[in-house]
Design a protein around this motif. Structure first.
Motif, PDB file in Angstrom:
ATOM      1  N   UNK A 111      38.696  50.770  42.566  1.00  0.00           N
ATOM      2  CA  UNK A 111      38.358  50.982  43.975  1.00  0.00           C
ATOM      3  C   UNK A 111      37.267  50.024  44.434  1.00  0.00           C
ATOM      4  N   UNK A 112      36.295  49.749  43.551  1.00  0.00           N
ATOM      5  CA  UNK A 112      35.211  48.838  43.914  1.00  0.00           C
ATOM      6  C   UNK A 112      35.729  47.415  44.113  1.00  0.00           C
ATOM      7  N   UNK A 113      36.546  46.934  43.195  1.00  0.00           N
ATOM      8  CA  UNK A 113      37.083  45.575  43.328  1.00  0.00           C
ATOM      9  C   UNK A 113      38.009  45.474  44.541  1.00  0.00           C
ATOM     10  N   UNK A 114      38.784  46.511  44.794  1.00  0.00           N
ATOM     11  CA  UNK A 114      39.643  46.495  45.981  1.00  0.00           C
ATOM     12  C   UNK A 114      38.803  46.450  47.259  1.00  0.00           C
ATOM     13  N   UNK A 115      37.719  47.204  47.287  1.00  0.00           N
ATOM     14  CA  UNK A 115      36.834  47.191  48.458  1.00  0.00           C
ATOM     15  C   UNK A 115      36.187  45.821  48.637  1.00  0.00           C
ATOM     16  N   UNK A 116      35.728  45.216  47.540  1.00  0.00           N
ATOM     17  CA  UNK A 116      35.087  43.901  47.645  1.00  0.00           C
ATOM     18  C   UNK A 116      36.064  42.852  48.175  1.00  0.00           C
ATOM     19  N   UNK A 117      37.319  42.907  47.720  1.00  0.00           N
ATOM     20  CA  UNK A 117      38.309  41.942  48.215  1.00  0.00           C
ATOM     21  C   UNK A 117      38.581  42.171  49.697  1.00  0.00           C
ATOM     22  N   UNK A 118      38.737  43.421  50.124  1.00  0.00           N
ATOM     23  CA  UNK A 118      38.980  43.710  51.538  1.00  0.00           C
ATOM     24  C   UNK A 118      37.815  43.269  52.409  1.00  0.00           C
ATOM     25  N   UNK A 119      36.610  43.523  51.947  1.00  0.00           N
ATOM     26  CA  UNK A 119      35.439  43.124  52.729  1.00  0.00           C
ATOM     27  C   UNK A 119      35.361  41.603  52.842  1.00  0.00           C
ATOM     28  N   UNK A 120      35.635  40.916  51.743  1.00  0.00           N
ATOM     29  CA  UNK A 120      35.610  39.458  51.744  1.00  0.00           C
ATOM     30  C   UNK A 120      36.607  38.908  52.760  1.00  0.00           C
ATOM     31  N   UNK A 121      37.843  39.380  52.704  1.00  0.00           N
ATOM     32  CA  UNK A 121      38.884  38.888  53.616  1.00  0.00           C
ATOM     33  C   UNK A 121      38.554  39.196  55.075  1.00  0.00           C
ATOM     34  N   UNK A 122      38.113  40.422  55.346  1.00  0.00           N
ATOM     35  CA  UNK A 122      37.824  40.807  56.724  1.00  0.00           C
ATOM     36  C   UNK A 122      36.613  40.064  57.270  1.00  0.00           C
ATOM     37  N   UNK A 123      35.618  39.842  56.434  1.00  0.00           N
ATOM     38  CA  UNK A 123      34.418  39.169  56.940  1.00  0.00           C
ATOM     39  C   UNK A 123      34.689  37.705  57.243  1.00  0.00           C
ATOM     40  N   UNK A 124      35.563  37.069  56.457  1.00  0.00           N
ATOM     41  CA  UNK A 124      35.901  35.667  56.748  1.00  0.00           C
ATOM     42  C   UNK A 124      36.499  35.552  58.145  1.00  0.00           C
TER      43      UNK A 124
END
Length: 348
Positions: free
Chosen positions: A301-314
């Motif tokens: 869940x943590x890695x999935x959240x980090x990837x989603x945050x990275x993509x959305x913030x870009x």
């Protein structure tokens, strides 16, 4: 110099009034007091009277010596003297007891005054520490507001209202080459784009059940497919963190400057963006790191959240102002990213 001497003199006078000097020392008891003098006088008077009675007035007292009479005579002479000295000793002991009681009462009073003074001093010190802590909190809050204000005025670039750039319309040549496809247009493309203000509010989640603005922004964000994925991932990880007693409202991370967030969106990693890991709470970091190692569900869940945050913030960074980036960095979702980013080693 004269003023300091006067203050010292007043202090000495107050000290002498509050606790007399030598009050805790053993008092000097005189060897001969008035009680002993009176006892000696009474003894002398009695013995003199006995001599006069037996030798002068009663001439036949020793004519016939009888053992019983002799003993009775001695008792009659010396028993009153012994009683006089017993009374004198009792009076002396009573005086010593009274003096000791006075000294004990004075010592208790001194201890009571010392305890009261120490309690008042501790209360004053505690109030001063609380005042200093409150001032430091106010200074920290003012600093964060100042940083946000500086970020607000640091840019004057005009941006579009959506969280991502609008898709460019295809040219006529591209349409001719591709042909017409009967796929239709997604419903989310027909509606208005999600505003950056609603996106930021949604990432912070509603403050309480009465936060109508927060729920309205959350409903708007859930209609956007990509934003909904990030919000769902954030909600999942915040729920897992709360199981260990880690709440984002308890964290007070150091907020990084917007340009560092832009470097992160540009793909930089490591120490160049180390300022993004502003969470300093050791207990939260230790609990999250332990959960990351031991719980595979939490780790996924943590890695999935980090990837989603990275993509959305870009996507968000392309259209956001510096002030909007600073506002997003102060949301609960961004705080979770700072915490998990440090645990995952993104900022190492």
């Amino acid at each position: 110099m004269s003023q300091s001497n006067g203050q010292q003199k007043m202090t000495d006078e107050n000290d002498s009034k509050s606790t007399p000097l030598g009050i805790y020392d053993k008092p000097h008891v005189p060897t001969v007091t008035g009680v002993e003098v009176i006892a000696v006088a009474l003894s002398f008077v009695w013995l003199a009277g006995a001599v006069v009675f037996f030798l002068v007035l009663d001439t036949d007292a020793f004519a016939e010596v009888d053992n019983l009479r002799f003993i009775m005579t001695l008792l009659a002479i010396f028993m009153p003297v012994a009683m006089i000295w017993v009374a004198a000793t009792a009076a002396r002991s009573a005086r010593v007891v009274r003096e000791e009681s006075a000294r004990l009462q004075a010592a208790i009073d001194g201890m009571r005054r010392t305890y009261v003074a120490q309690s008042q001093g501790a209360q004053v010190q505690m109030n001063a520490e609380n005042s200093v802590t409150q001032k430091l909190d106010e200074i920290a809050a003012a600093t964060r507001k100042t940083e946000s204000a500086l970020a607000t005025f640091s840019t004057s670039r005009e941006r579009e209202g959506g969280i991502r750039k609008s898709a460019e319309a295809p040219t006529s040549d591209q349409i001719a080459n591709q042909g017409l496809l009967e796929l239709g247009t997604p419903a989310e493309e027909l509606g208005p784009p999600l505003s950056r203000a609603d996106f930021i509010t949604a990432l912070n989640f509603p403050e309480n059940p009465d936060d109508a603005e927060g729920f309205a922004a959350l409903r708007m964000a859930l209609k956007d497919r990509k934003a909904a994925h990030l919000i769902q991932a954030s909600q999942d990880i915040l729920t897992l963190l709360s199981q260990d007693g880690i709440y984002m409202d308890d964290l007070r991370p150091d907020l990084a400057r917007p340009e560092i967030w832009r470097h992160f969106a540009a793909g930089e990693r490591g120490r160049a963006i180390a300022a993004l890991g502003g969470v300093r709470d050791r207990s939260s970091l230790a609990l999250a790191a332990g959960r990351m190692k031991q719980d595979p569900i939490f780790r996924d869940a943590a890695h999935h959240f980090l990837r989603r945050f990275d993509t959305s913030f870009v996507e968000f960074e392309e259209t956001a102002t510096d002030a909007e980036i600073a506002a997003l960095a102060d949301t609960r979702t961004a705080h979770a990213f700072m915490l998990l980013g440090r645990v995952a080693g993104i900022f190492d």
